[in-house]
Design a protein around this motif. Sequence first.
Motif, short mmCIF file in Angstrom:
data_model
loop_
_atom_site.label_atom_id
_atom_site.label_comp_id
_atom_site.label_asym_id
_atom_site.label_seq_id
_atom_site.Cartn_x
_atom_site.Cartn_y
_atom_site.Cartn_z
N TYR A 18 10.66 -5.92 6.57
CA TYR A 18 9.29 -5.51 6.84
C TYR A 18 8.69 -6.38 7.94
O TYR A 18 8.84 -7.60 7.94
CB TYR A 18 8.47 -5.66 5.55
CG TYR A 18 7.05 -5.20 5.67
CD1 TYR A 18 6.72 -3.87 5.42
CD2 TYR A 18 6.04 -6.07 6.05
CE1 TYR A 18 5.42 -3.44 5.53
CE2 TYR A 18 4.74 -5.64 6.17
CZ TYR A 18 4.43 -4.32 5.91
OH TYR A 18 3.14 -3.89 6.03
N VAL A 40 8.24 1.22 1.16
CA VAL A 40 8.19 -0.23 1.29
C VAL A 40 8.65 -0.84 -0.02
O VAL A 40 8.13 -0.50 -1.09
CB VAL A 40 6.77 -0.72 1.65
CG1 VAL A 40 6.72 -2.23 1.71
CG2 VAL A 40 6.31 -0.11 2.96
N ILE A 68 11.57 -2.29 4.40
CA ILE A 68 11.08 -0.92 4.53
C ILE A 68 12.28 -0.02 4.83
O ILE A 68 13.20 -0.41 5.54
CB ILE A 68 10.00 -0.81 5.61
CG1 ILE A 68 9.36 0.58 5.63
CG2 ILE A 68 10.53 -1.20 6.98
CD1 ILE A 68 8.08 0.67 6.42
#
Length: 110
Positions: free
Chosen positions: A69, A93, A104
């Motif tokens: 992420y 996510v 993600i």
Amino acid sequence: MSINDLFYTDKATLMVGVAGKPNEWGIVEKNYEFIAEDIPASLTPISTYHSQQKYGIESKVTFEVSMDYIENCELANEIIVDNQPYKVVSYIVYPAFMCLPKSITYGVKR
């Protein structure tokens, strides 16, 4: 460097579409701006069955792109991997868990 870097063998570029001003005929062109470049990622083809189970029965997802992420990565609506553009259909996510960082996974199609 995270543990996921062992699995992220591809490089991805995240892009977001920005609508421009309409021209004299009222046609609005979409321009793309970079969110981030050369992010370690993994591109994986998925089956229609798996796509429908994970992203919904009407899903047209044919590939998944997974990566750690980064800030504003939810805004991406196009991802380029190995000079191939993919349209983002959906994303999930995943929160950090034990030694794994927040990540993600995008459901994409060509």
